[in-house]
Scaffold this motif. Structure first.
Motif, PDB file in Angstrom:
ATOM      1  N   HIS A 132       0.824  -1.214   0.000  1.00  9.87           N
ATOM      2  CA  HIS A 132       0.000   0.000   0.000  1.00  9.87           C
ATOM      3  C   HIS A 132       0.860   1.266   0.000  1.00  9.87           C
ATOM      4  N   SER A 135      -6.470   1.731  -0.032  1.00  9.45           N
ATOM      5  CA  SER A 135      -6.948   1.588   1.342  1.00  9.45           C
ATOM      6  C   SER A 135      -8.411   2.006   1.468  1.00  9.45           C
ATOM      7  N   HIS A 182       3.351   9.551   4.890  1.00  7.22           N
ATOM      8  CA  HIS A 182       2.363   8.469   4.848  1.00  7.22           C
ATOM      9  C   HIS A 182       3.029   7.136   5.167  1.00  7.22           C
ATOM     10  N   HIS A 234       2.591   4.352   8.321  1.00  3.81           N
ATOM     11  CA  HIS A 234       2.422   2.903   8.176  1.00  3.81           C
ATOM     12  C   HIS A 234       3.538   2.125   8.863  1.00  3.81           C
TER      13      HIS A 234
END
Ligand SMILES: [Fe+2]
Length: 429
Positions: A48, A76, A137, A141
């Motif tokens: 992702h 997502s 981002h 994660h």
């Protein structure tokens, strides 16, 4: 190439490598497990985060075509980008394989490097802004990866649990006594006053009035929380919000996530180094908002302190900005402790604001006055989640150091326990 661009490329490569490094101790099976709906399998996080760069940068700027299967599996929650694999079903998908995802990471990295090292892009400012957003981002994660790996390895019966790594040697210490730091009432600026890149939810800078309050000098410890547990805190509905009490009853909560009582009555907890005795001096963590709130209510009652409660978001930010937020010295993912540390160094009025454990605030996650979401598809990043969640501040031992700021707003539903979430107490004066 400008120095700023060289630094950006270096930050990009370092961030991408760090995600893989976090997964290095895993067995092939570990990459595929979704131990509860909130926990994505590691293969998905690795894929992702690549998808984010491919979808937001490579596809629109270079015409790069993403494989349809990867596009479906790795989106997502972006409605703008169409149908996707349901979040709770990520652990059910046999494809893409982990090898597919790892190979695709290499492709995306190579294409991103080509783009960042070249001078073909018509709008370098936007390219740099989007790349920085992609890095942040991926750092979010990384925190998810760490906390999800802890849950994946730890959810089973003890005989089937495997530690992430060997036990780290540590020395028992004593936490500093809890003290109160008082703040005068006043009007202050809030939000990203320091400037620089930030999420849209930290803006705009705005003013707000804060009444007189006091904040605890450190986080609540396991020892202090244990007193609440042993005093029947989980059996007294009068301490809990209605939804919190419903969660206690329905899920059988009797202690924080990962705590287990042995036959002899001692408490142990699941760590990256396996099961081990509860370290009493360490901050309590893996507690939901409901548990944090119930603990504050119990403290107010048992100590007879009127106005004792969790801090408001503004109180936390004011205290951090003026007295104690140093992200260079906090305990973050980069320090590799993978657990909050005891407050022992008396090196400031307020300890543990940066790192160790995210601190629940009493605020619902809402937009600041005048909030404007990011433009384009990234408008879905934050704004649509401003509903039924609470704000947390400060970062944790699983947060990358360069990811955090004084104005940073994390948010989770009030029943969330698998993150490194802890408690700092506040009082109205
Ligand atoms: Fe994401």
């Amino acid at each position: 190439m400008t120095t700023a661009r060289t630094d950006l490329i270096e930050h990009f490569l370092r961030t991408r490598r760090a995600s893989l490094d976090l997964c290095a101790p895993l067995q092939p099976e570990d990459y595929r497990i979704q131990s509860m709906p909130d926990v994505s399998p590691p293969w998905w996080n690795l894929g992702h985060t690549s998808w984010f760069f491919a979808k937001n940068i490579l596809a629109p700027r270079t015409g790069y075509e993403i494989d349809r299967g990867l596009d479906y599996a790795l989106n997502s929650y972006y409605e703008t980008h169409g149908p996707r694999l349901a979040r709770a079903q990520r652990g059910l998908a046999p494809r893409p394989t982990t090898a597919d995802v790892l190979a695709w990471r290499t492709t995306v990295d190579a294409r991103m490097l080509e783009l960042l090292e070249g001078d073909d892009d018509q709008d370098p400012t936007t390219l740099e802004l989007l790349t920085t957003t992609g890095i942040h981002h991926e750092q979010q994660h990384q925190e998810l990866l760490v906390t999800e790996i802890k849950h994946i390895l730890g959810w089973n019966i003890e005989a089937l649990r495997a530690p992430y790594r060997d036990e780290q040697p540590s020395v028992a210490t004593t936490a500093l006594p809890l003290e109160w730091r008082a703040f005068e009432p006043g009007l202050h600026a809030f939000g990203n006053c320091e400037g620089g890149w930030c999420w849209d939810n930290e803006l705009p800078v705005h003013r707000g009035y804060v009444e007189a309050f006091a904040l605890a000098n450190r986080l609540v410890t396991n020892e202090e929380y244990l007193e609440f547990v042993e005093d029947g805190g989980y059996r007294d509905p009068l301490l809990w919000l209605a939804n919190g009490w419903a969660a206690v009853v329905a899920r059988g909560w009797q202690a924080p996530l990962y705590w287990e009582r042995t036959a002899s009555g001692d408490w142990r907890t699941w760590t990256f180094g396996g099961m081990r005795p509860l370290r009493l001096e360490n901050p309590v963590t893996h507690v939901s908002y409901y548990e944090a709130d119930a603990y504050a209510n119990w403290m107010a009652r048992s100590r007879g302190i009127a106005g004792l409660r969790l801090p408001a978001e503004r109180e936390w930010e004011l205290a951090a900005r003026t007295q104690g937020f140093d992200h260079r010295t906090g305990n973050f993912l980069d320090d590799d402790t993978l657990e909050p540390r005891a407050a022992i160094a008396n090196d400031g009025p307020l300890l543990q604001l940066a790192g160790d454990a995210w601190e629940w605030t009493s605020n619902h996650y809402e937009p600041y006055p005048g909030y404007r979401p990011f433009e384009g598809t990234l408008m879905e990043y934050n704004g649509k989640f401003m509903d039924n969640q609470r704000v947390l501040r400060g970062g944790s031992c699983a947060t990358p150091r360069s990811h955090i700021r004084c104005s940073y707003r994390n948010f989770w539903p009030a029943d969330t326990r698998f993150q490194f979430t802890g408690i700092r107490l506040a009082r109205s004066l």
